[in-house]
Design a protein around this motif. Structure first.
Motif, mmCIF file in Angstrom:
data_model
loop_
_atom_site.group_PDB
_atom_site.id
_atom_site.type_symbol
_atom_site.label_atom_id
_atom_site.label_comp_id
_atom_site.label_asym_id
_atom_site.label_seq_id
_atom_site.Cartn_x
_atom_site.Cartn_y
_atom_site.Cartn_z
ATOM 1 N N VAL A 49 13.362 -7.658 0.809
ATOM 2 C CA VAL A 49 12.879 -6.345 1.126
ATOM 3 C C VAL A 49 11.763 -5.734 -0.003
ATOM 4 N N PHE A 50 11.311 -4.587 0.655
ATOM 5 C CA PHE A 50 10.262 -3.811 -0.332
ATOM 6 C C PHE A 50 11.360 -2.996 -1.169
ATOM 7 N N SER A 51 10.638 -2.884 -2.550
ATOM 8 C CA SER A 51 11.378 -2.291 -3.423
ATOM 9 C C SER A 51 10.793 -0.779 -3.851
ATOM 10 N N ASP A 52 9.509 -0.731 -3.069
ATOM 11 C CA ASP A 52 8.551 0.528 -3.522
ATOM 12 C C ASP A 52 8.214 1.383 -2.239
ATOM 13 N N LYS A 53 8.760 1.057 -1.155
ATOM 14 C CA LYS A 53 8.207 1.468 0.118
ATOM 15 C C LYS A 53 9.274 2.519 0.652
ATOM 16 N N LYS A 54 9.355 3.526 0.175
ATOM 17 C CA LYS A 54 10.262 4.621 0.882
ATOM 18 C C LYS A 54 9.646 5.147 2.225
ATOM 19 N N PRO A 55 10.386 5.245 3.256
ATOM 20 C CA PRO A 55 11.998 5.303 3.311
ATOM 21 C C PRO A 55 12.397 3.926 3.799
ATOM 22 N N PHE A 56 11.492 3.109 3.779
ATOM 23 C CA PHE A 56 11.890 1.777 4.524
ATOM 24 C C PHE A 56 12.657 0.562 3.682
ATOM 25 N N ILE A 153 -8.023 2.204 0.517
ATOM 26 C CA ILE A 153 -7.057 1.559 -0.365
ATOM 27 C C ILE A 153 -6.012 0.853 0.686
ATOM 28 N N VAL A 154 -5.868 -0.434 0.707
ATOM 29 C CA VAL A 154 -4.882 -1.200 1.338
ATOM 30 C C VAL A 154 -4.135 -2.139 0.539
ATOM 31 N N GLU A 181 1.178 0.953 -6.358
ATOM 32 C CA GLU A 181 0.087 0.885 -7.039
ATOM 33 C C GLU A 181 -0.991 1.525 -6.126
ATOM 34 N N ALA A 182 -0.845 1.121 -4.677
ATOM 35 C CA ALA A 182 -1.817 1.732 -3.781
ATOM 36 C C ALA A 182 -1.905 3.228 -3.756
ATOM 37 N N TYR A 183 -0.582 3.805 -3.516
ATOM 38 C CA TYR A 183 -0.655 5.192 -3.522
ATOM 39 C C TYR A 183 -0.930 5.934 -4.653
ATOM 40 N N GLY A 189 -7.623 9.616 -7.284
ATOM 41 C CA GLY A 189 -8.851 9.698 -6.659
ATOM 42 C C GLY A 189 -9.652 8.280 -6.539
ATOM 43 N N ARG A 190 -9.034 7.143 -6.810
ATOM 44 C CA ARG A 190 -9.966 5.832 -6.937
ATOM 45 C C ARG A 190 -10.205 5.321 -5.359
ATOM 46 N N GLY A 191 -9.776 6.039 -4.605
ATOM 47 C CA GLY A 191 -10.267 5.574 -3.110
ATOM 48 C C GLY A 191 -10.537 6.958 -2.441
ATOM 49 N N ASP A 192 -10.853 7.080 -1.091
ATOM 50 C CA ASP A 192 -11.193 7.991 -0.336
ATOM 51 C C ASP A 192 -9.812 8.271 0.763
ATOM 52 N N ALA A 193 -9.267 7.036 0.952
ATOM 53 C CA ALA A 193 -8.066 7.192 1.887
ATOM 54 C C ALA A 193 -7.279 5.854 1.763
ATOM 55 N N LEU A 194 -6.142 5.817 2.405
ATOM 56 C CA LEU A 194 -5.235 4.589 2.268
ATOM 57 C C LEU A 194 -4.851 4.237 3.845
#
Length: 281
Positions: A49-56, A153-154, A181-183, A189-194
């Protein structure tokens, strides 16, 4: 001389035995997945499972796994009559963890794609999603054309990465292994969107003031499913039957109410996300 040759032979034999032991590890790339009966006999099922993907899928302040996928995983373990061990995975490692038999099942917001079907076996779906794009309210991205020449950001190994690589090569992709890391990169401000699944960016935007989902649905409507090692028909059949039976009690709506509704509130409708008994409405 004979004594030296004897020692050399003994050394080579020892190394050979050691190498053989190393290459026959139960978790190597050739390791065969466990059957349902073997899982029951061991008393434990191992789920990625993911450990950093709230709320999933995430780890709470007490160090416990929580989320929509974890709620489902707990029920699987209960109905098998075993304990559950959760193993943290990243988006790009989900396939590898099944191929190498590090886990029995992946429950990590795993979007079903034709490419992934070549490497793993997916169950019936239990959720449906599309891609979404979240950005700062100060420079809100509301159309995919607005992303040309900008940095999106992806996470590696996601449908978002594949979609933009194939369809919008003019968009600069900043890639990360982990969602946290992505969020953080978006916040810094390292990216314009995610971009990732719309269900995820919506949940994140609700909890992060100053950010909104300017593109709510992009690409095809996809499904989310559990996955097992390719060819593990026994466990696949058990899980498919479990999903069908759970649908009779509206289990995934109950899962939504417990794990997603507190985050989404009125911003989302369960019927637009949840799939019962594997039947997409």
């Amino acid at each position: 001389m004979k004594k030296c040759l004897l020692c050399l032979g003994t050394l080579l034999l020892t190394l050979g035995v050691f190498t053989a032991c190393q290459t026959s590890s139960p978790n190597d790339s050739q390791s065969k997945a466990r059957t349902v009966e073997e899982i029951k006999q061991s008393g434990k099922i191992v789920i990625g499972v993911f450990s950093d993907k709230k709320p999933f899928g995430y780890v709470d302040s007490n160090g416990d796994y929580q989320g929509y996928d974890v709620y489902f995983g707990n029920r699987i373990a209960k109905d098998l009559g075993v304990e559950v061990e959760y193993v943290p995975v990243e988006a790009a490692s989900r396939v590898e963890y099944l191929v190498s038999n590090k886990v029995d099942i992946i429950l990590a917001n795993f979007t079903v794609t034709e490419e992934r079907k070549e490497k793993v076996d997916f169950t019936l779906p239990y959720m449906k999603v599309a891609l979404g794009v979240v950005s700062s309210d100060k420079a809100l991205i509301t159309d995919v054309e607005d992303l040309k020449g900008k940095t999106l950001i992806v996470c590696k190994g996601t449908t978002a990465e594949t979609f933009f690589t194939e369809n919008y090569p003019a968009v600069n992709l900043l890639k990360f292994d982990q969602y946290s890391e992505a969020y953080n990169a978006l916040l810094d401000g390292r990216g314009d969107a995610l971009s990732t699944d719309n269900t995820e960016v919506l949940a994140w935007a609700i909890e992060n003031e100053g950010f909104s989902v300017g593109i709510e649905s992009l690409g095809n409507i996809d499904t989310i499913a559990a996955a097992v090692q390719k060819g593990n028909q026994d466990l696949l059949d058990w899980l498919n039957n479990e999903i069908v039976e759970l649908g009779k009690e509206n289990f995934f709506h109950a899962d939504y109410e417990e794990t997603l509704a507190p985050v989404y509130g009125e911003a989302a409708d369960a019927d637009n996300i949840v799939v019962e008994s594997g039947v997409v409405q």
